[in-house]
Design an enzyme around this catalytic site. Structure first.
Site, PDB file in Angstrom:
ATOM      1  N   ILE A  93       5.125   6.224   1.608  1.00 50.06           N
ATOM      2  CA  ILE A  93       5.481   6.948   2.829  1.00 50.06           C
ATOM      3  C   ILE A  93       5.496   8.454   2.572  1.00 50.06           C
ATOM      4  CG2 ILE A  93       6.725   4.954   3.752  1.00 50.06           C
ATOM      5  CD1 ILE A  93       9.367   6.374   3.001  1.00 50.06           C
ATOM      6  N   HIS A 109       2.075   1.679   5.546  1.00 50.63           N
ATOM      7  CA  HIS A 109       3.514   1.440   5.758  1.00 50.63           C
ATOM      8  C   HIS A 109       4.214   2.602   6.465  1.00 50.63           C
ATOM      9  CE1 HIS A 109       3.638  -1.753   2.291  1.00 50.63           C
ATOM     10  NE2 HIS A 109       3.097  -2.209   3.400  1.00 50.63           N
ATOM     11  N   CYS A 117       8.938   7.541  18.755  1.00 48.61           N
ATOM     12  CA  CYS A 117       9.839   7.347  19.890  1.00 48.61           C
ATOM     13  C   CYS A 117       9.641   5.938  20.456  1.00 48.61           C
ATOM     14  CB  CYS A 117       9.577   8.386  20.984  1.00 48.61           C
ATOM     15  SG  CYS A 117      10.656   8.134  22.405  1.00 48.61           S
ATOM     16  N   THR A 176       1.066  -0.237  -8.255  1.00 44.62           N
ATOM     17  CA  THR A 176       1.737  -1.124  -7.304  1.00 44.62           C
ATOM     18  C   THR A 176       2.038  -2.461  -7.984  1.00 44.62           C
ATOM     19  OG1 THR A 176       1.588  -2.193  -5.141  1.00 44.62           O
ATOM     20  CG2 THR A 176      -0.492  -1.728  -6.227  1.00 44.62           C
TER      21      THR A 176
HETATM   22  P1  NAD Z   1       7.027  -1.115  -6.624  1.00 41.40           P
HETATM   23  O1  NAD Z   1       8.244  -0.316  -6.957  1.00 41.40           O
HETATM   24  O2  NAD Z   1       7.193  -2.540  -6.274  1.00 41.40           O
HETATM   25  O3  NAD Z   1       6.051  -1.084  -7.905  1.00 41.40           O
HETATM   26  C1  NAD Z   1       5.688   0.101  -8.527  1.00 41.40           C
HETATM   27  C2  NAD Z   1       4.695  -0.226  -9.619  1.00 41.40           C
HETATM   28  O4  NAD Z   1       4.289   0.991 -10.197  1.00 41.40           O
HETATM   29  C3  NAD Z   1       5.250  -1.102 -10.755  1.00 41.40           C
HETATM   30  O5  NAD Z   1       4.334  -2.139 -11.047  1.00 41.40           O
HETATM   31  C4  NAD Z   1       5.367  -0.130 -11.929  1.00 41.40           C
HETATM   32  O6  NAD Z   1       5.088  -0.741 -13.168  1.00 41.40           O
HETATM   33  C5  NAD Z   1       4.314   0.890 -11.606  1.00 41.40           C
HETATM   34  N1  NAD Z   1       4.587   2.221 -12.129  1.00 41.40           N
HETATM   35  C6  NAD Z   1       5.787   2.836 -12.299  1.00 41.40           C
HETATM   36  N2  NAD Z   1       5.615   4.064 -12.801  1.00 41.40           N
HETATM   37  C7  NAD Z   1       4.276   4.231 -12.947  1.00 41.40           C
HETATM   38  C8  NAD Z   1       3.465   5.297 -13.438  1.00 41.40           C
HETATM   39  N3  NAD Z   1       3.982   6.440 -13.874  1.00 41.40           N
HETATM   40  N4  NAD Z   1       2.118   5.126 -13.455  1.00 41.40           N
HETATM   41  C9  NAD Z   1       1.559   3.968 -13.021  1.00 41.40           C
HETATM   42  N5  NAD Z   1       2.270   2.926 -12.569  1.00 41.40           N
HETATM   43  C10 NAD Z   1       3.613   3.062 -12.525  1.00 41.40           C
HETATM   44  O7  NAD Z   1       6.217  -0.310  -5.549  1.00 41.40           O
HETATM   45  P2  NAD Z   1       5.092  -0.812  -4.558  1.00 41.40           P
HETATM   46  O8  NAD Z   1       4.203  -1.812  -5.196  1.00 41.40           O
HETATM   47  O9  NAD Z   1       4.488   0.404  -3.927  1.00 41.40           O
HETATM   48  O10 NAD Z   1       6.013  -1.573  -3.528  1.00 41.40           O
HETATM   49  C11 NAD Z   1       5.726  -1.630  -2.348  1.00 41.40           C
HETATM   50  C12 NAD Z   1       6.715  -0.812  -1.468  1.00 41.40           C
HETATM   51  O11 NAD Z   1       7.353   0.331  -2.035  1.00 41.40           O
HETATM   52  C13 NAD Z   1       5.910  -0.234  -0.404  1.00 41.40           C
HETATM   53  O12 NAD Z   1       6.377  -0.763   0.794  1.00 41.40           O
HETATM   54  C14 NAD Z   1       6.099   1.270  -0.394  1.00 41.40           C
HETATM   55  O13 NAD Z   1       6.080   1.706   0.944  1.00 41.40           O
HETATM   56  C15 NAD Z   1       7.383   1.413  -1.034  1.00 41.40           C
HETATM   57  N6  NAD Z   1       7.767   2.675  -1.702  1.00 41.40           N
HETATM   58  C16 NAD Z   1       7.165   3.895  -1.457  1.00 41.40           C
HETATM   59  C17 NAD Z   1       7.573   5.054  -2.113  1.00 41.40           C
HETATM   60  C18 NAD Z   1       6.901   6.388  -1.830  1.00 41.40           C
HETATM   61  O14 NAD Z   1       6.472   6.641  -0.710  1.00 41.40           O
HETATM   62  N7  NAD Z   1       6.770   7.289  -2.830  1.00 41.40           N
HETATM   63  C19 NAD Z   1       8.593   4.993  -3.045  1.00 41.40           C
HETATM   64  C20 NAD Z   1       9.211   3.744  -3.276  1.00 41.40           C
HETATM   65  C21 NAD Z   1       8.763   2.610  -2.613  1.00 41.40           C
END
Ligand code: NAD
Length: 233
Positions: A93, A109, A117, A176
């Site tokens: 996001i 997402h 709104c 992810t």
């Molecule tokens: P998740 O937290 O489930 O997984 C994150 C993944 O990234 C893990 O597998 C982890 O091993 C890996 N990771 C962590 N640090 C890393 C790095 N430095 N380099 C490479 N990989 C790394 O997150 P996800 O899979 O995106 O989960 C889905 C949900 O999380 C989504 O709905 C998303 O919208 C939301 N989300 C978004 C944000 C953001 O906008 N920055 C932050 C937190 C969660």
């Protein structure tokens, strides 16, 4: 890497981790502080809108304070230089892909810096808080919610994503966990179209078994290296 013209990239919280934005499922992840049912569902918003607004007000502040890292910059370079089709589908996001300069970005997402709104359906760029229920700039109703796809809601622009996967030559998943559907299913969708699949992640994920290749390490190192490679090929 012969014959690669069309690329779909899926990014998750891991690509923004080195920009200081916490992922969801890490030891120190966001979900450790609060339960998903309390902040990221439509039911939660109906039950306690102020709690949910405060949670996303905080996310908005964090997003604005973060800066794109080398992985975002490398994808922006790929976007600028890649002549074939390219779609960066992000679950994030935050707006770090855009701030690095990427243009072909789709937020499945939703976006922290957008308010929606529920009275008139308008969307507005939003950088301030929503917890005090400010009026919608278009219709005046106090009916703004975060423009975020909550659990149980339909992600945005799915048709476009599946169309892109259907004509892709390469699908790359970056940072992810492969835990949240439908994004976690894109790799299988890609395979069903005989698309090559590559995963770049800090550690093996729940989806690793589905990829042709998995490279492990921090996104800030793996992504620039892969972009060099694909642009040179
Ligand atoms: P998740 O937290 O489930 O997984 C994150 C993944 O990234 C893990 O597998 C982890 O091993 C890996 N990771 C962590 N640090 C890393 C790095 N430095 N380099 C490479 N990989 C790394 O997150 P996800 O899979 O995106 O989960 C889905 C949900 O999380 C989504 O709905 C998303 O919208 C939301 N989300 C978004 C944000 C953001 O906008 N920055 C932050 C937190 C969660």
């Amino acid at each position: 890497m012969d014959h690669i013209r069309n690329i779909v990239i899926l990014t998750g919280a891991g690509i923004s981790a080195e920009s200081g934005l916490r992922t969801f499922r890490a030891e120190d992840g966001l979900w450790e502080d609060c339960r998903v049912e309390d902040v990221a569902t439509p039911q939660a918003f109906r039950r306690d809108p102020e709690l949910v607004q405060r949670f996303y007000d905080e996310r908005r502040i964090n997003v604005m304070a973060a800066e794109p890292n080398a992985a975002h910059h490398a994808l922006a370079r790929l976007d600028a230089e890649w002549k074939g089709k390219l779609l960066i589908v992000t679950q994030n996001i935050d707006d770090l892909h855009e701030r690095a300069g990427a243009r072909r970005v789709l937020h499945m997402h939703g976006e922290a810096l957008s308010a929606w709104c529920t009275a008139c359906d308008a969307r507005h760029r939003w950088t301030g808080p929503l917890r005090d229920a400010p009026p919608c700039p278009a219709c005046g109703a106090a009916a703004l919610r975060p423009d975020i796809v909550w659990f149980g809601e339909m992600p945005y622009r799915m048709d476009e994503i599946y169309r892109a996967l259907g004509v892709a030559d390469l699908f790359v998943s970056i940072g992810t966990s492969g835990a949240v559907y439908p994004a976690a299913g894109f790799v299988q969708e890609a395979r069903s179209h005989r698309v090559r699949t590559l995963e770049l992640n800090l550690e093996r994920s729940q989806g690793s078994q589905w990829f042709d290749e998995t490279r492990l390490g921090p996104a800030s190192e793996l992504v620039p290296r892969w972009v060099e490679e694909i642009l040179a090929a």
